[in-house]
Design a protein around this motif. Structure first.
Motif, PDB file in Angstrom:
ATOM      1  N   GLU A 181      66.754 142.135  45.147  1.00 22.75           N
ATOM      2  CA  GLU A 181      65.407 142.167  44.565  1.00 22.75           C
ATOM      3  C   GLU A 181      64.838 140.770  44.338  1.00 22.75           C
ATOM      4  OE1 GLU A 181      63.806 145.054  44.155  1.00 22.75           O
ATOM      5  OE2 GLU A 181      65.600 146.038  44.960  1.00 22.75           O
ATOM      6  N   VAL A 182      65.664 139.736  44.488  1.00 26.89           N
ATOM      7  CA  VAL A 182      65.211 138.376  44.198  1.00 26.89           C
ATOM      8  C   VAL A 182      65.345 137.480  45.419  1.00 26.89           C
ATOM      9  CG1 VAL A 182      65.801 138.627  41.745  1.00 26.89           C
ATOM     10  CG2 VAL A 182      67.491 137.654  43.316  1.00 26.89           C
ATOM     11  N   ASP A 183      64.677 136.333  45.344  1.00 31.10           N
ATOM     12  CA  ASP A 183      64.714 135.376  46.452  1.00 31.10           C
ATOM     13  C   ASP A 183      65.819 134.345  46.278  1.00 31.10           C
ATOM     14  OD1 ASP A 183      62.271 136.321  47.841  1.00 31.10           O
ATOM     15  OD2 ASP A 183      61.310 135.706  45.968  1.00 31.10           O
ATOM     16  N   PHE A 184      66.133 134.018  45.025  1.00 31.10           N
ATOM     17  CA  PHE A 184      67.161 133.035  44.713  1.00 31.10           C
ATOM     18  C   PHE A 184      68.034 133.549  43.589  1.00 31.10           C
ATOM     19  CE2 PHE A 184      63.681 130.498  46.400  1.00 31.10           C
ATOM     20  CZ  PHE A 184      64.322 129.622  47.253  1.00 31.10           C
ATOM     21  N   VAL A 185      69.301 133.162  43.626  1.00 32.25           N
ATOM     22  CA  VAL A 185      70.214 133.473  42.525  1.00 32.25           C
ATOM     23  C   VAL A 185      70.615 132.163  41.861  1.00 32.25           C
ATOM     24  CG1 VAL A 185      72.474 134.371  41.871  1.00 32.25           C
ATOM     25  CG2 VAL A 185      71.101 135.578  43.585  1.00 32.25           C
ATOM     26  N   VAL A 186      70.386 132.093  40.557  1.00 33.18           N
ATOM     27  CA  VAL A 186      70.793 130.952  39.755  1.00 33.18           C
ATOM     28  C   VAL A 186      71.962 131.387  38.888  1.00 33.18           C
ATOM     29  CG1 VAL A 186      70.126 129.309  37.961  1.00 33.18           C
ATOM     30  CG2 VAL A 186      68.456 130.022  39.682  1.00 33.18           C
ATOM     31  N   MET A 187      73.095 130.714  39.020  1.00 31.26           N
ATOM     32  CA  MET A 187      74.233 131.002  38.161  1.00 31.26           C
ATOM     33  C   MET A 187      74.271 129.993  37.028  1.00 31.26           C
ATOM     34  SD  MET A 187      78.259 130.449  38.685  1.00 31.26           S
ATOM     35  CE  MET A 187      79.404 130.788  37.351  1.00 31.26           C
ATOM     36  N   VAL A 188      74.348 130.488  35.806  1.00 30.23           N
ATOM     37  CA  VAL A 188      74.519 129.622  34.639  1.00 30.23           C
ATOM     38  C   VAL A 188      76.013 129.539  34.363  1.00 30.23           C
ATOM     39  CG1 VAL A 188      73.891 129.195  32.243  1.00 30.23           C
ATOM     40  CG2 VAL A 188      72.281 130.395  33.758  1.00 30.23           C
ATOM     41  N   TYR A 189      76.551 128.331  34.424  1.00 25.79           N
ATOM     42  CA  TYR A 189      78.011 128.130  34.316  1.00 25.79           C
ATOM     43  C   TYR A 189      78.362 127.377  33.035  1.00 25.79           C
ATOM     44  CZ  TYR A 189      82.567 126.010  34.844  1.00 25.79           C
ATOM     45  OH  TYR A 189      83.843 125.593  34.609  1.00 25.79           O
ATOM     46  N   ALA A 190      79.440 127.831  32.399  1.00 23.57           N
ATOM     47  CA  ALA A 190      80.040 127.095  31.286  1.00 23.57           C
ATOM     48  C   ALA A 190      81.552 127.261  31.382  1.00 23.57           C
ATOM     49  CB  ALA A 190      79.534 127.626  29.945  1.00 23.57           C
ATOM     50  N   PRO A 191      82.327 126.267  30.966  1.00 27.33           N
ATOM     51  CA  PRO A 191      83.793 126.396  30.988  1.00 27.33           C
ATOM     52  C   PRO A 191      84.247 127.591  30.150  1.00 27.33           C
ATOM     53  CG  PRO A 191      83.139 124.119  30.583  1.00 27.33           C
ATOM     54  CD  PRO A 191      81.893 124.940  30.487  1.00 27.33           C
ATOM     55  N   LEU A 192      85.364 128.152  30.530  1.00 27.65           N
ATOM     56  CA  LEU A 192      85.870 129.352  29.872  1.00 27.65           C
ATOM     57  C   LEU A 192      86.003 129.182  28.363  1.00 27.65           C
ATOM     58  CD1 LEU A 192      87.060 132.209  30.022  1.00 27.65           C
ATOM     59  CD2 LEU A 192      89.290 131.180  30.503  1.00 27.65           C
ATOM     60  N   GLU A 193      86.581 128.063  27.933  1.00 26.69           N
ATOM     61  CA  GLU A 193      86.801 127.874  26.497  1.00 26.69           C
ATOM     62  C   GLU A 193      85.483 127.815  25.719  1.00 26.69           C
ATOM     63  OE1 GLU A 193      87.289 123.818  28.579  1.00 26.69           O
ATOM     64  OE2 GLU A 193      87.830 125.915  28.926  1.00 26.69           O
ATOM     65  N   VAL A 194      84.457 127.258  26.338  1.00 18.80           N
ATOM     66  CA  VAL A 194      83.135 127.195  25.707  1.00 18.80           C
ATOM     67  C   VAL A 194      82.537 128.599  25.603  1.00 18.80           C
ATOM     68  CG1 VAL A 194      80.774 126.316  25.942  1.00 18.80           C
ATOM     69  CG2 VAL A 194      82.714 124.836  26.470  1.00 18.80           C
ATOM     70  N   ARG A 195      82.676 129.358  26.665  1.00 20.60           N
ATOM     71  CA  ARG A 195      82.144 130.723  26.679  1.00 20.60           C
ATOM     72  C   ARG A 195      82.798 131.588  25.599  1.00 20.60           C
ATOM     73  NH1 ARG A 195      83.255 132.898  32.430  1.00 20.60           N
ATOM     74  NH2 ARG A 195      82.353 134.769  31.487  1.00 20.60           N
ATOM     75  N   VAL A 196      84.116 131.453  25.487  1.00 17.21           N
ATOM     76  CA  VAL A 196      84.849 132.264  24.509  1.00 17.21           C
ATOM     77  C   VAL A 196      84.385 131.958  23.090  1.00 17.21           C
ATOM     78  CG1 VAL A 196      87.110 132.700  23.478  1.00 17.21           C
ATOM     79  CG2 VAL A 196      86.882 132.586  25.970  1.00 17.21           C
ATOM     80  N   VAL A 197      84.276 130.683  22.764  1.00 16.42           N
ATOM     81  CA  VAL A 197      83.846 130.289  21.414  1.00 16.42           C
ATOM     82  C   VAL A 197      82.431 130.797  21.137  1.00 16.42           C
ATOM     83  CG1 VAL A 197      83.241 128.328  19.952  1.00 16.42           C
ATOM     84  CG2 VAL A 197      85.353 128.282  21.270  1.00 16.42           C
ATOM     85  N   ARG A 198      81.532 130.643  22.092  1.00 19.87           N
ATOM     86  CA  ARG A 198      80.153 131.125  21.921  1.00 19.87           C
ATOM     87  C   ARG A 198      80.121 132.628  21.687  1.00 19.87           C
ATOM     88  NH1 ARG A 198      77.421 128.176  27.126  1.00 19.87           N
ATOM     89  NH2 ARG A 198      77.117 126.077  26.255  1.00 19.87           N
ATOM     90  N   ALA A 199      80.843 133.364  22.516  1.00 20.11           N
ATOM     91  CA  ALA A 199      80.818 134.829  22.424  1.00 20.11           C
ATOM     92  C   ALA A 199      81.446 135.321  21.130  1.00 20.11           C
ATOM     93  CB  ALA A 199      81.530 135.439  23.633  1.00 20.11           C
TER      94      ALA A 199
END
Length: 204
Positions: A123-141
């Motif tokens: 459905e889209v023309d471009f895919v943008v992936m937002v990346y963060a290191p695993l340890e950062v993601r875990v703390v945020r979540a």
């Protein structure tokens, strides 16, 4: 011609932050998680097919019976695919209609954690992936959801890996709390605005 951007990334990557930045720049973003919940309540096709699949009690007093649906989803690995096959096509169509209502705005976005898994990429023309290191993601979540590390890790492990997302994305935005975020978003939007011919390359 409207350029459609798909914004994806794993739990805690910061997709919503990027979406808010885009909206501040005048680019409207369709948040598929929110909209999917809305149309699950209001779309007659979804309501009818969920009742056929799960049973008439899946809606009570006009409201989705979430515990019953959750019980059905966790009852068998095939059940999630069946429910998604009902909801995802309606989300796609809703996004198409939403885009049309925006008129000649130039650029719109679609935020979805399961953009690739759900087939929304088409459905889209471009895919943008937002990346963060695993340890950062875990703390945020953990902070956002008031959840344990174990539960967050289980959710992360159930998602498509960052490596696969990176390989399928057209652009990667690093959101690691160290790399400046706004310049990356501006660079990407500038690329789209100035080089529309890149659309043909990205869709091959």
């Amino acid at each position: 011609m409207v350029i459609k951007i798909g914004i994806t990334g794993g739990i805690g990557s910061g997709k919503s932050v990027v979406s808010r930045l885009l909206e501040m720049m005048g680019i409207p973003v369709y948040v598929s998680d929110i909209e999917a919940k809305r149309i699950t309540h209001t779309n007659e096709v979804i309501r009818r097919e969920l009742c056929t699949l799960v049973g008439p009690d899946v809606f009570q007093n006009g409201e989705l019976n979430r515990p019953l649906l959750a019980s059905y989803l966790f009852g068998d690995s095939q059940h999630a695919k069946e429910v998604n096959a009902i909801i995802h096509p309606q989300v796609k169509e809703d996004f198409r209609q939403w885009t049309l209502r925006k008129g000649d705005i130039g650029i719109v976005g679609m935020e979805s954690a399961i953009l690739l898994e759900a087939g929304f990429k088409e459905e889209v023309d471009f895919v943008v992936m937002v990346y963060a290191p695993l340890e950062v993601r875990v703390v945020r979540a953990m902070k956002r959801d008031h959840s344990s590390k174990e539960l967050i890790m289980k959710r992360i492990e159930a998602q498509m890996s960052d490596e696969i997302k990176r390989n399928r994305a057209d652009f990667v935005i690093v959101n690691d709390d160290e790399t400046p975020l706004i310049p990356q978003v501006l660079t990407f939007i500038s690329l789209l605005s100035k080089n529309n011919h890149y659309l043909c390359f990205a869709k091959k």
